[in-house]
Design a protein around this motif. Structure first.
Motif, PDB file in Angstrom:
ATOM      1  N   SER A 214       0.831  -1.203   0.000  1.00 39.23           N
ATOM      2  CA  SER A 214       0.000   0.000   0.000  1.00 39.23           C
ATOM      3  C   SER A 214       0.863   1.250   0.000  1.00 39.23           C
ATOM      4  O   SER A 214       2.027   1.225   0.396  1.00 39.23           O
ATOM      5  CB  SER A 214      -0.925   0.010   1.226  1.00 39.23           C
ATOM      6  OG  SER A 214      -0.185   0.095   2.425  1.00 39.23           O
ATOM      7  N   ASP A 215       0.260   2.340  -0.460  1.00 41.72           N
ATOM      8  CA  ASP A 215       0.935   3.643  -0.543  1.00 41.72           C
ATOM      9  C   ASP A 215       2.235   3.513  -1.327  1.00 41.72           C
ATOM     10  O   ASP A 215       3.332   3.724  -0.799  1.00 41.72           O
ATOM     11  CB  ASP A 215       1.185   4.216   0.848  1.00 41.72           C
ATOM     12  CG  ASP A 215      -0.113   4.497   1.594  1.00 41.72           C
ATOM     13  OD1 ASP A 215      -0.953   5.222   1.048  1.00 41.72           O
ATOM     14  OD2 ASP A 215      -0.278   3.978   2.714  1.00 41.72           O
TER      15      ASP A 215
ATOM     16  N   ARG B 199      -3.176  -1.474  -2.421  1.00 42.20           N
ATOM     17  CA  ARG B 199      -4.051  -0.319  -2.530  1.00 42.20           C
ATOM     18  C   ARG B 199      -3.245   0.975  -2.565  1.00 42.20           C
ATOM     19  O   ARG B 199      -2.102   1.032  -2.113  1.00 42.20           O
ATOM     20  CB  ARG B 199      -5.046  -0.277  -1.377  1.00 42.20           C
ATOM     21  CG  ARG B 199      -4.439  -0.096   0.003  1.00 42.20           C
ATOM     22  CD  ARG B 199      -5.497  -0.174   1.107  1.00 42.20           C
ATOM     23  NE  ARG B 199      -6.641   0.631   0.779  1.00 42.20           N
ATOM     24  CZ  ARG B 199      -7.910   0.214   0.921  1.00 42.20           C
ATOM     25  NH1 ARG B 199      -8.156  -0.999   1.389  1.00 42.20           N
ATOM     26  NH2 ARG B 199      -8.912   0.995   0.601  1.00 42.20           N
ATOM     27  N   ASP B 200      -3.868   1.993  -3.140  1.00 46.22           N
ATOM     28  CA  ASP B 200      -3.292   3.341  -3.162  1.00 46.22           C
ATOM     29  C   ASP B 200      -1.916   3.322  -3.823  1.00 46.22           C
ATOM     30  O   ASP B 200      -0.887   3.559  -3.181  1.00 46.22           O
ATOM     31  CB  ASP B 200      -3.225   3.920  -1.752  1.00 46.22           C
ATOM     32  CG  ASP B 200      -4.588   3.965  -1.076  1.00 46.22           C
ATOM     33  OD1 ASP B 200      -5.565   4.283  -1.772  1.00 46.22           O
ATOM     34  OD2 ASP B 200      -4.678   3.661   0.129  1.00 46.22           O
TER      35      ASP B 200
ATOM     36  N   ARG C 258       0.329   4.634  -7.219  1.00 42.18           N
ATOM     37  CA  ARG C 258       0.413   5.664  -8.265  1.00 42.18           C
ATOM     38  C   ARG C 258       1.642   5.383  -9.127  1.00 42.18           C
ATOM     39  O   ARG C 258       2.763   5.277  -8.607  1.00 42.18           O
ATOM     40  CB  ARG C 258       0.519   7.044  -7.615  1.00 42.18           C
ATOM     41  CG  ARG C 258       0.910   8.165  -8.571  1.00 42.18           C
ATOM     42  CD  ARG C 258       1.113   9.468  -7.812  1.00 42.18           C
ATOM     43  NE  ARG C 258       1.855  10.421  -8.628  1.00 42.18           N
ATOM     44  CZ  ARG C 258       1.552  11.694  -8.766  1.00 42.18           C
ATOM     45  NH1 ARG C 258       0.508  12.187  -8.139  1.00 42.18           N
ATOM     46  NH2 ARG C 258       2.294  12.496  -9.502  1.00 42.18           N
TER      47      ARG C 258
ATOM     48  N   ASN D 221      -7.716   1.307  -5.865  1.00 37.51           N
ATOM     49  CA  ASN D 221      -7.165   2.662  -5.984  1.00 37.51           C
ATOM     50  C   ASN D 221      -5.768   2.648  -6.612  1.00 37.51           C
ATOM     51  O   ASN D 221      -4.759   2.898  -5.954  1.00 37.51           O
ATOM     52  CB  ASN D 221      -7.107   3.360  -4.623  1.00 37.51           C
ATOM     53  CG  ASN D 221      -8.415   3.306  -3.862  1.00 37.51           C
ATOM     54  OD1 ASN D 221      -9.490   3.264  -4.465  1.00 37.51           O
ATOM     55  ND2 ASN D 221      -8.333   3.282  -2.543  1.00 37.51           N
TER      56      ASN D 221
END
Length: 517
Positions: free
Chosen positions: A297-298, A331-332, A334, A358
């Protein structure tokens, strides 16, 4: 000079990923303004002065002082020279400088004849919190090494960590392989046993290279079969991972595998799993994904290049019942300003039983790559893939090395029949805990030209149709056209698909709203 009309050009959501905050540099990321057509570049300001300019939505601020706080912000510059109001201002502190531990001081010797595993591991074990294990210029051969919390592995430009070509230099251990915990050979660069507690702040950086010597290891590990093949880099259960400025290549399997990691930044990294930097093909290796965040995540991946012989990036979260039981999603995430030069683009799944949520892929180019994006969740996985966006991307693929098959079916590809050579899109199956859901997927501002297969392929299950799929401002030319099966809520706005060999559009159980040409 600013004007009222420039307010639409203000850069949005400026941030500095925590893992990227080093003693002498920080990375910055932001989103494009609402009105992008008029932007020429961005100016980056540090403590009120211009530090530099760029055209992408990321920037690495270098030359900073350790243990200092800096105020940073970004302004957009229009093609007419006017400057937008500043983005929000962000305060970022650099980390303190740590000690350096040169591997040659622990007995490492450059040259392809010397095995340096013990010396390099000794430097890692001696490294004080916040310190750096330093690999100087030259080739240093090593077996598996194990990193720990609060350290950096710095490989100097011209320095190479070359994996030993002998399988006995990689102990067999248990970690995730294709979504399940299984016996695997250790990777070249690993994390150590943390007794279930997360490690933190591990950085791999420098202008050097990690070469896993994959052709030799693939042959030996496949022959011995004591476990599944290792990777070039496999970091597990780490908070705050930073990969910066390095090249990673020639893995016996997936190249960089991140498992249960949070707050990950990948900045200016090159990954080569199909050929070396000069285009020379690695022999007798398959299943060579580039970078796989697995129940992570992130995650921020930016300003990087991946040339793969499989998925360039594959976002995963476990397989079938075991993955659902672990239940840790990815998740999350980019992915921005990246260049993909071979392989199969950015994939979501197919091991996705913990869920994937996401993900945004933005401002990337795909050259001789089969697909921009594949979202794959076959029967048996369960869980949900949702809120996935691919935007502002281009693809050109003239390679005929691969064609449509059970593994990849389109340059834009959403496939719940993944891995099935033959399938009936009308044949219902029982809905159970292994029935996956794919929803809220958007492709926008996409231009693609592929000679290899379908321009667009979207197929849901009859018992679990794809939900809320949006194509917006998509111009696509393919060997074949667009195929859409079993979709509820398909929206296509300003979409143009041209097939070279069959019908431009084919729909089955998939009405749409919008306009196509």
């Amino acid at each position: 000079m600013t004007t009222g009309t420039d307010r639409d050009l203000t850069a949005l959501h400026l941030l500095s990923p925590p893992a990227s905050q080093r003693a002498d540099s920080i990375a910055l990321l932001w989103d494009k303004p609402a009105d992008t057509a008029d932007i020429a570049c961005y100016r980056v300001y540090v403590n009120g002065s211009i530090h530099g300019i760029g055209t992408a939505t990321d920037y690495t601020v270098t030359g900073l002082t350790p243990s200092q706080e800096y105020e940073v912000y970004v302004c957009a510059v229009s093609k007419t020279g006017s400057v937008s109001p500043p983005s929000r201002k962000v305060l970022v502190s650099t980390r303190s400088a740590g000690e350096r531990f040169d591997i040659t001081a622990f007995g490492a010797v450059k040259g392809r004849e010397n095995l340096n595993t013990q010396a390099i591991q000794a430097a890692i074990d001696a490294c004080s919190p916040g310190g750096t294990v330093y690999v100087p210029e030259g080739v240093f051969v090593t077996g598996a090494i194990f990193l720990k919390s609060n350290m950096s592995l710095y490989i100097e430009k011209g320095g190479v960590l070359l994996g030993s070509g002998h399988a006995e230099d990689y102990p067999v251990m248990t970690y995730r392989w294709e979504g399940r915990e299984q016996l695997c050979y250790a990777s070249l660069v690993n994390t150590g046993d943390s007794n279930g507690e997360p490690l933190e702040y591990i950085t791999i950086e420098g202008g050097g290279t990690i070469d896993a010597n994959g052709t030799a290891l693939f042959k030996q590990e496949m022959a011995e079969k004591k476990g599944f093949r290792g990777r070039a880099v496999c970091l597990r259960n780490v908070d705050y991972v930073y990969l910066k400025d390095i090249a990673v290549r020639h893995s016996p399997a997936w190249c960089v595998h991140l498992i249960y990691c949070n707050h990950v930044s990948v900045n200016h990294v090159s990954i080569h799993t199909k050929t070396d930097e000069y285009g020379r093909r690695y022999g007798n290796i398959y299943n060579g994904d580039g970078l796989n965040p697995d129940s992570c995540s992130d995650v921020y991946i930016f300003n990087s290049m991946i040339a793969s012989q499989d998925d360039c990036i594959a976002i995963k979260s476990g397989r079938d019942e075991e993955g659902r039981k672990v239940g840790i999603p990815s998740r999350d995430i980019r992915i921005t300003n990246c260049r993909f030069k071979s392989g199969f683009g950015v994939a979501i799944g197919s091991e996705m039983a913990g869920g994937i949520h996401n993900v945004r892929v933005s401002g990337c180019t795909f050259e001789e790559v089969y697909s921009i994006g594949t979202v794959k969740a076959p029967r048996g996985r369960g869980a949900v893939i949702e809120n996935i966006v691919y935007e502002d991307c281009t693809l050109t693929n003239y390679s005929l090395e691969h064609g449509d098959c059970e593994w990849f079916r389109g340059a834009i590809n959403i496939d719940q029949f993944y891995s099935q050579k033959e399938y009936d899109p009308n044949l219902l199956a029982e809905v159970n805990e292994g029935t996956s859901i794919i929803r809220d997927i958007r492709f926008r501002n996409i231009v693609l030209d592929t000679h290899a297969g379908n321009a667009v392929f979207m197929a849901g299950l009859p018992e679990s149709p794809l939900q809320n799929i949006v194509l917006e401002n998509v111009a696509a030319i393919g060997k074949y056209g667009l195929k859409a099966y079993n979709i509820t809520g398909l929206s296509m706005n300003n979409v143009s698909v041209v097939s070279r060999e069959d019908e431009h559009y084919k729909f089955l159980n998939a009405g749409y709203t919008g306009n196509v040409s």
